[in-house]
Design a protein around this motif. Structure first.
Motif, PDB file in Angstrom:
ATOM      1  N   LEU A 188       0.832  -1.201   0.000  1.00 40.54           N
ATOM      2  CA  LEU A 188       0.000   0.000   0.000  1.00 40.54           C
ATOM      3  C   LEU A 188       0.873   1.259   0.000  1.00 40.54           C
ATOM      4  CD1 LEU A 188      -2.825  -1.022   2.503  1.00 40.54           C
ATOM      5  CD2 LEU A 188      -3.070  -0.559   0.064  1.00 40.54           C
ATOM      6  N   ALA A 189       1.972   1.195   0.733  1.00 44.13           N
ATOM      7  CA  ALA A 189       2.867   2.354   0.789  1.00 44.13           C
ATOM      8  C   ALA A 189       3.376   2.700  -0.608  1.00 44.13           C
ATOM      9  CB  ALA A 189       4.031   2.069   1.725  1.00 44.13           C
ATOM     10  N   SER A 190       3.625   1.662  -1.396  1.00 44.42           N
ATOM     11  CA  SER A 190       4.157   1.903  -2.742  1.00 44.42           C
ATOM     12  C   SER A 190       3.142   2.633  -3.619  1.00 44.42           C
ATOM     13  CB  SER A 190       4.555   0.579  -3.396  1.00 44.42           C
ATOM     14  OG  SER A 190       3.418  -0.082  -3.909  1.00 44.42           O
ATOM     15  N   VAL A 191       1.877   2.567  -3.218  1.00 42.71           N
ATOM     16  CA  VAL A 191       0.847   3.279  -3.983  1.00 42.71           C
ATOM     17  C   VAL A 191       0.818   4.758  -3.586  1.00 42.71           C
ATOM     18  CG1 VAL A 191      -1.648   3.532  -4.338  1.00 42.71           C
ATOM     19  CG2 VAL A 191      -0.621   1.265  -4.296  1.00 42.71           C
ATOM     20  N   PHE A 192       0.918   5.028  -2.300  1.00 44.65           N
ATOM     21  CA  PHE A 192       0.657   6.382  -1.815  1.00 44.65           C
ATOM     22  C   PHE A 192       1.920   7.202  -1.537  1.00 44.65           C
ATOM     23  CE2 PHE A 192      -3.216   4.015  -0.427  1.00 44.65           C
ATOM     24  CZ  PHE A 192      -4.116   4.718  -1.204  1.00 44.65           C
ATOM     25  N   ARG A 193       3.056   6.543  -1.515  1.00 40.40           N
ATOM     26  CA  ARG A 193       4.291   7.260  -1.217  1.00 40.40           C
ATOM     27  C   ARG A 193       4.490   8.417  -2.195  1.00 40.40           C
ATOM     28  NH1 ARG A 193       7.799   4.577   1.457  1.00 40.40           N
ATOM     29  NH2 ARG A 193       7.545   2.594   0.382  1.00 40.40           N
TER      30      ARG A 193
ATOM     31  N   ALA B 192       0.755  10.866   7.646  1.00 43.72           N
ATOM     32  CA  ALA B 192      -0.360  10.569   8.557  1.00 43.72           C
ATOM     33  C   ALA B 192      -1.592  10.136   7.764  1.00 43.72           C
ATOM     34  CB  ALA B 192      -0.677  11.796   9.405  1.00 43.72           C
ATOM     35  N   ARG B 193      -1.825  10.820   6.676  1.00 46.97           N
ATOM     36  CA  ARG B 193      -2.988  10.517   5.846  1.00 46.97           C
ATOM     37  C   ARG B 193      -2.861   9.135   5.229  1.00 46.97           C
ATOM     38  NH1 ARG B 193      -7.248  11.845   4.102  1.00 46.97           N
ATOM     39  NH2 ARG B 193      -7.936  12.087   1.930  1.00 46.97           N
ATOM     40  N   PHE B 194      -1.672   8.845   4.732  1.00 48.41           N
ATOM     41  CA  PHE B 194      -1.448   7.519   4.155  1.00 48.41           C
ATOM     42  C   PHE B 194      -1.726   6.426   5.179  1.00 48.41           C
ATOM     43  CE2 PHE B 194       2.033   4.388   4.591  1.00 48.41           C
ATOM     44  CZ  PHE B 194       1.486   3.418   3.772  1.00 48.41           C
ATOM     45  N   LYS B 195      -1.254   6.640   6.378  1.00 51.14           N
ATOM     46  CA  LYS B 195      -1.418   5.606   7.408  1.00 51.14           C
ATOM     47  C   LYS B 195      -2.887   5.384   7.740  1.00 51.14           C
ATOM     48  CE  LYS B 195       3.029   5.337   9.677  1.00 51.14           C
ATOM     49  NZ  LYS B 195       3.952   6.124  10.511  1.00 51.14           N
TER      50      LYS B 195
END
Lengths: 203, 203
Positions: A139-144, A150-153
């Motif tokens: 998921l991090a690879s999508v939103f990074r 904070a929003r990503f988390k």
DNA sequence: CAAAAAACTGAACGCACATACAAAAATTTA
DNA sequence: TAAATTTTTGTATGTGCGTTCAGTTTTTTG
């Protein structure tokens, strides 16, 4: 050397047979109903064989869980490889978590049992952590580089818990198709993003 | 009659003690580690007492699960009674599903074990159904006459599965406070509604 | 084709458990 | 207080389990 090669093949074959037998017994009788006798019977072998190829019952269980986890993670990875946009990657991750033919009540229940057992079994807990870390990393690879940390988390937690919750409900036999589940999670993902953010992900 | 009254009191007392002891053993040793011996020891009684007050071990377990479920449902009900607006009712339902002091790893794990066991235990499955039906009915009371049926069902499913997922993750020890969990579910609820719909709920 | 090694069997063992039960202790009744 | 009843104990019983292992069959080696 021929001898070593062949010996290894047989050993691997028997191990795999036992693991698959364990899996079938698990599906039919639950974690509590998984006895060595049943596993060996299901594999078409005699009672003592399990100790010959494994250290004990616990070993077979662990191998079985590890195999299942690997299958799920591979399903996600293969989908991810083909995606072009960030939004496409998100779709792949979500879809990969509801694989056709695997998102079934008995399999969901098996996973649930392992989750519950993780509390008192360190090896299971470790597998579980690896599994979640992989999801989080995907998921991090999508939103990074697109969303603040904070929003990503928050979004990752929301989507992750929804996926877990859908599996949990599937375990109780609720009639949720993979298609509907994927659509639901994607709808929530879309709702959680602003239009500008969504446009950025689709670039 | 004095006799009957007293006898009933003692009986109820012992049953309650045993159920609470069972609950403590459950928390500490998991579903698999719950033996009659441990339960009776924990209750400060001898081994045979369990059969005297209950039909068997299964009976104690069931009573324990039913008690826990009742506590959770009452927590929701008491919050609901005080809410004025529909949005307030929604807040009460969500908050009631993460009670302070109950939303803990060991309790979450206990609930998870029961979910898993529901697959092979009809009585547990029935309890589970009642529990979910109550949640669904509560949610329905928020959205009825405001949202079309299909939309209500989608939102209820999304929120319900998120609540389940958060409990599941709590079982694995993830550090989720009741406060953060409630905020997350509420944020998703808000994101899923249009501004007009939200205004309607707050009226 | 022997001899050796590997693969497999199934009975036997010990252990943990749920439950039953006879006896003992505590409490109530008359 | 004596009898009757309820409550509690702790042992006994039977069951099912995981694991072991001496022996048997199958496969490989020389």
């Amino acid at each position: 050397m021929t001898k070593i090669a062949f010996r290894t093949r047989i050993e691997d074959l028997r191990r795999r047979e036992l693991i698959q037998a364990a899996h079938r017994v698990f599906m039919q009788h639950g974690l509590g109903g998984m006895t060595t006798k049943r596993i060996c019977e299901e594999a078409g072998m005699s009672a003592g064989i399990l100790s010959y190829y494994f250290k004990g019952k616990e070993d077979v269980l662990f191998a079985m869980v590890r195999l299942n986890n690997r299958l799920l993670m591979e399903a996600v990875a293969s989908g991810l490889a083909q995606a072009k946009t960030r939004w496409g990657r998100l779709q792949a991750i979500i879809a990969g978590n509801f694989p056709e033919g695997l998102f079934e009540p008995n399999i969901a229940n098996a996973w649930l049992s392992v989750c519950a057992a993780s509390a008192t079994n360190a090896r299971y807990a470790r597998l579980q952590r690896i599994f979640y870390a992989r999801l989080q990393s995907n998921l991090a690879s999508v939103f990074r580089d697109v969303l603040p940390d904070a929003r990503f988390k928050q979004i990752a937690l929301a989507l992750g818990t929804m996926i877990d919750g859908l599996w949990l409900r599937r375990a109780t036999g609720e009639a949720l198709s993979p298609h509907d589940s994927i659509a639901l999670v994607l709808a929530v993902a879309a709702a959680l993003l602003t239009e500008a953010e969504r446009a950025q992900l689709q670039a």
